[in-house]
Design an enzyme around this catalytic site. Structure first.
Site, PDB file in Angstrom:
ATOM      1  N   LYS A  64       0.765  -1.007   0.017  1.00  0.00           N
ATOM      2  CA  LYS A  64       0.030  -0.090  -0.011  1.00  0.00           C
ATOM      3  C   LYS A  64       0.717   1.362   0.014  1.00  0.00           C
ATOM      4  CE  LYS A  64      -4.181  -2.265   2.116  1.00  0.00           C
ATOM      5  NZ  LYS A  64      -3.750  -3.447   1.807  1.00  0.00           N
ATOM      6  N   GLU A  73      -2.626   6.298   8.277  1.00  0.00           N
ATOM      7  CA  GLU A  73      -3.418   7.194   7.440  1.00  0.00           C
ATOM      8  C   GLU A  73      -4.534   8.177   8.271  1.00  0.00           C
ATOM      9  OE1 GLU A  73      -5.859   5.126   4.808  1.00  0.00           O
ATOM     10  OE2 GLU A  73      -4.094   4.956   3.230  1.00  0.00           O
ATOM     11  N   HIS A 125     -13.953  -3.076   9.329  1.00  0.00           N
ATOM     12  CA  HIS A 125     -13.523  -3.058   8.286  1.00  0.00           C
ATOM     13  C   HIS A 125     -13.793  -4.198   7.295  1.00  0.00           C
ATOM     14  CE1 HIS A 125     -11.098   0.000   9.975  1.00  0.00           C
ATOM     15  NE2 HIS A 125     -10.594  -0.681  10.761  1.00  0.00           N
ATOM     16  N   GLU A 146     -10.128   1.165  -4.827  1.00  0.00           N
ATOM     17  CA  GLU A 146     -10.768   1.702  -3.740  1.00  0.00           C
ATOM     18  C   GLU A 146     -10.462   2.998  -3.498  1.00  0.00           C
ATOM     19  OE1 GLU A 146     -10.317  -1.285  -0.689  1.00  0.00           O
ATOM     20  OE2 GLU A 146     -11.492  -2.703  -1.535  1.00  0.00           O
ATOM     21  N   GLU A 195      -6.453   2.019  -2.107  1.00  0.00           N
ATOM     22  CA  GLU A 195      -5.697   0.918  -2.441  1.00  0.00           C
ATOM     23  C   GLU A 195      -6.466   0.156  -3.686  1.00  0.00           C
ATOM     24  OE1 GLU A 195      -6.350  -1.050   1.474  1.00  0.00           O
ATOM     25  OE2 GLU A 195      -7.339  -2.985   0.058  1.00  0.00           O
ATOM     26  N   ASN A 204      -7.167  -3.617  -5.548  1.00  0.00           N
ATOM     27  CA  ASN A 204      -7.252  -5.064  -5.249  1.00  0.00           C
ATOM     28  C   ASN A 204      -7.072  -5.487  -6.844  1.00  0.00           C
ATOM     29  OD1 ASN A 204      -7.826  -5.375  -2.424  1.00  0.00           O
ATOM     30  ND2 ASN A 204      -9.621  -4.472  -2.710  1.00  0.00           N
ATOM     31  N   ARG A 221      -7.374  -8.289  -8.175  1.00  0.00           N
ATOM     32  CA  ARG A 221      -8.333  -9.481  -8.421  1.00  0.00           C
ATOM     33  C   ARG A 221      -9.637  -9.179  -8.532  1.00  0.00           C
ATOM     34  NH1 ARG A 221     -10.663  -9.263  -3.257  1.00  0.00           N
ATOM     35  NH2 ARG A 221      -9.237  -8.607  -1.721  1.00  0.00           N
TER      36      ARG A 221
END
Length: 637
Positions: free
Chosen positions: A116, A200, A235, A275, A293, A295, A297
């Site tokens: 990240k 963050e 989350h 995202e 971030e 992903n 996939r």
């Protein structure tokens, strides 16, 4: 087109991939561990190969075994699904080096977005807005604490190799930073083998907005619009929807364009998700939406995108991996209606969402109507084991508006049955029904704020009475088999049964005395009944299900804190923290023991004020389901 495919995964996503592959005429190969020898994905595939013991670290995470299985069966390609090795660049490279086709992005793209901190730097260079925070090599505890002070609390600690909600902790004050950092690193190390973190700024009214992107080997990249995944617990996404409520056309265009830029920055091929985190305190605005971030996939929630676009994203993956161009150009894609997905888990919301394991004696999800879809890796009679994530299914609906989609998903929940395992259907129903969700007043902290109001209520006496009446009618002497079946069948639960006196029954093994129901109770909406056999019925009201029977046998599965003060292990697992000693005084809610199981940490807490009378837990020890870990004696009133 690929002609044979090995699926390097299990459960729901493996079955989902098999479904599309079969439609395209592609031969499928499943892999399985000891625990999954009789799993649905094994039964559905054309061929299956055993790859090791039940723990994922000895089976689904061993790339060499998966590649060997592909070579042994003559599979041309490997599809990783999501989780496990799906974002492991070294595995992707090993697949290519073995002369096989990798159904996913290039290894270098995975590497570029896999960490990240590096990904955020890359996005800054590509002109994609990112959240303020710290990402760097210095991982000293004191230094990170100083950085957190400079950013300003609250902050979010996030594992750089994390995903799926693991390795993330919100910290509200400096006093909590050290403990949160240790817990985050411990979980990240166990889940990803990497305990490096970034920090963050915590956005106070955050919305989770993500954009589905797709690239091919011909240089084309498109987006398939956005999803809103703001309804989360710890989350972990709970309910996802598409499109995002409150997203106007101008904001959608800017955010989706940023997602396409992000994909092009890493020369992306295949399915991916960008995202974003949005500060929704003043609505969704493009200048207050930041990259979080990527992903690399297919996402768990991809069905909602499929439903609003009419596209099969697994088919897109297989075509792109075969060297074809994207099936559609950007101007050929549009949004049709509204879609929602609810993640159904075998877990107990009333006991801190502790997972529930065992046999699914009833698993009846009503997907027989237009606009309803079920993605699952289970059928009735299968067992949920402690070795993997306890997700049972994804319940998906598609309708013409958001309000209608909410109502359709609620009906699907109230007409479905899962027993005896504890599950979150009632919780999902209440989430859909709460006023903020219905008004689209969303942020990722909504579930935490509403708390116990969402855990699902008890099935009321009126519903139990209808079931008791049906049970009594079914036991009436002189009724034939067909008449008895009619009186206990799901479709006919509103029939007027003979008038009976007050009845004594058991609801989940607890005695209940109910008066005969009136016509209003028999004809009421919002509940359903299913025949369990052995003179027992399942009653579902607002997603909460109980077994109603004339005898107390057949209680539910579960575990956790008992009313007598016995704190039981809810599942097999490893003790990673013991927070008390014998003789300690504890208050209700105090953490006693932390158990690691199903790749997550589960804290067991005191059920009431009292004293630790007995402690049977040691750090590092393995425990079985039902083991008494702590005994609490109630304090004096």
């Amino acid at each position: 087109m690929i002609t044979s495919l090995l699926i390097a995964n299990r459960g729901e996503i493996a079955c989902r991939i098999i479904r599309t592959a079969r439609r395209l005429g592609i031969r499928t190969v499943a892999v399985y561990s000891d625990a999954d020898a009789r799993a649905l994905h094994v039964r559905e595939a054309d061929e299956a190969v055993h790859i090791g013991p039940s723990p994922a670290a000895e089976s689904y995470l061993v790339g060499e075994k998966i590649i060997a299985a592909a070579q042994e069966t003559g599979a041309e390609a490997i599809h990783p699904g999501y989780g496990f090795l799906s974002e492991n660049a070294d595995f992707a490279q090993a697949v290519l080096d073995a002369g096989l086709i990798w159904v996913g992005p290039k290894p270098e793209s995975i590497r570029a977005m896999g960490l990240k901190d590096a990904a955020k730097t890359l996005m800054d260079e590509a002109g994609v807005p990112t959240t303020p925070g710290y990402l760097g090599e210095n991982q000293d505890v004191d230094f990170l604490a100083e950085q957190a002070e400079q950013i300003g609390y609250p902050v979010l600690i996030k594992a750089v190799a994390g995903g799926g909600g693991k390795g993330m902790r919100k910290v509200d004050s400096a006093d909590d930073f050290s403990d949160a950092l240790q817990s985050c690193r411990r979980e990240a190390k166990a889940s990803f083998g990497n305990d490096v973190v970034l920090l963050e700024k915590w956005i106070e009214s955050p919305r989770h907005i993500e954009v589905q992107i797709f690239g091919d080997s011909h240089g084309n990249v498109v987006h398939l619009f956005e999803r809103d995944c703001s309804l989360q617990r710890r989350h972990q996404k709970v309910i996802e929807e598409a499109p995002a409520p409150g997203m106007d056309a101008e904001t959608r265009e800017e955010v989706c364009a940023a997602a396409v830029r992000a994909a092009k920055a890493v020369d992306y091929e295949g399915a991916g998700t960008i995202e974003f985190i949005a500060d929704a305190s003043d609505g969704l605005r493009a200048d207050r939406i930041w990259f979080m971030e990527m992903n690399t996939r297919l996402q768990v929630e991809h069905p909602v995108t499929e439903e609003i676009t009419g596209q099969d994203l697994v088919e897109w993956q297989l075509r792109v991996a075969s060297g074809e161009a994207l099936p559609c150009k950007q101007d050929e894609l549009s949004i049709d209606g509204w879609a929602m997905e609810a993640r159904l888990y075998a877990e107990n919301p009333a006991a801190g969402f502790l997972p529930s394991t065992g046999k699914l004696e009833a698993f009846r999800i009503d997907d027989g109507f237009v606009g309803r879809r079920l993605d699952t890796g289970f059928v009735e009679g299968d067992a949920v084991t402690p070795h993997y994530d306890p997700m049972l299914a994804k319940l998906i609906v598609h309708d013409d508006s958001r309000d209608h989609a909410i109502e359709a998903l609620q009906r699907m929940l109230e007409e479905s049955f899962v027993w005896p395992l504890k599950n979150n259907m009632g919780f999902l129903y209440e989430c859909l029904d709460c006023a903020p969700f219905r008004a689209a007043d969303l942020d990722t902290g909504l579930i935490d704020r509403l708390g116990e109001a969402l855990t699902g209520g008890a099935v009321g006496d009126a519903r139990i009475a209808v079931a008791a009446e049906k049970l009594g009618a079914a036991r009436e002497p002189g009724l034939g088999y067909e008449q008895r079946a009619m009186l206990t069948g799901v479709a006919n639960f509103r029939l007027n049964a003979p008038h009976r006196a007050e009845q004594h029954v058991y609801a989940d093994a607890e005695p209940r005395t109910v008066a005969p129901p009136d016509d209003a109770a028999r004809q009421a909406a919002g509940f359903s009944i299913s025949d369990l056999g052995d003179e027992a019925l399942l009653v579902n009201e607002r997603g909460t299900t109980v077994r109603v029977a004339a005898s107390p046998s057949g209680s539910r599965a579960g575990g956790g804190a008992a009313s007598d003060g016995s704190i039981l292990s809810p599942m097999p697992g490893k003790i990673i923290a013991v927070c008390v000693e014998e003789g300690d005084t504890v208050a209700k809610g105090d953490r006693l023991v932390t158990l690691e199981a199903m790749k997550m940490e589960h804290s067991l807490v005191a059920p009431f004020d009292g004293t630790v009378a007995e402690l049977n837990a040691d750090v590092g020890g393995q425990v079985s389901e039902g083991t008494v870990l702590v005994q609490i004696e109630a304090g004096e009133e």
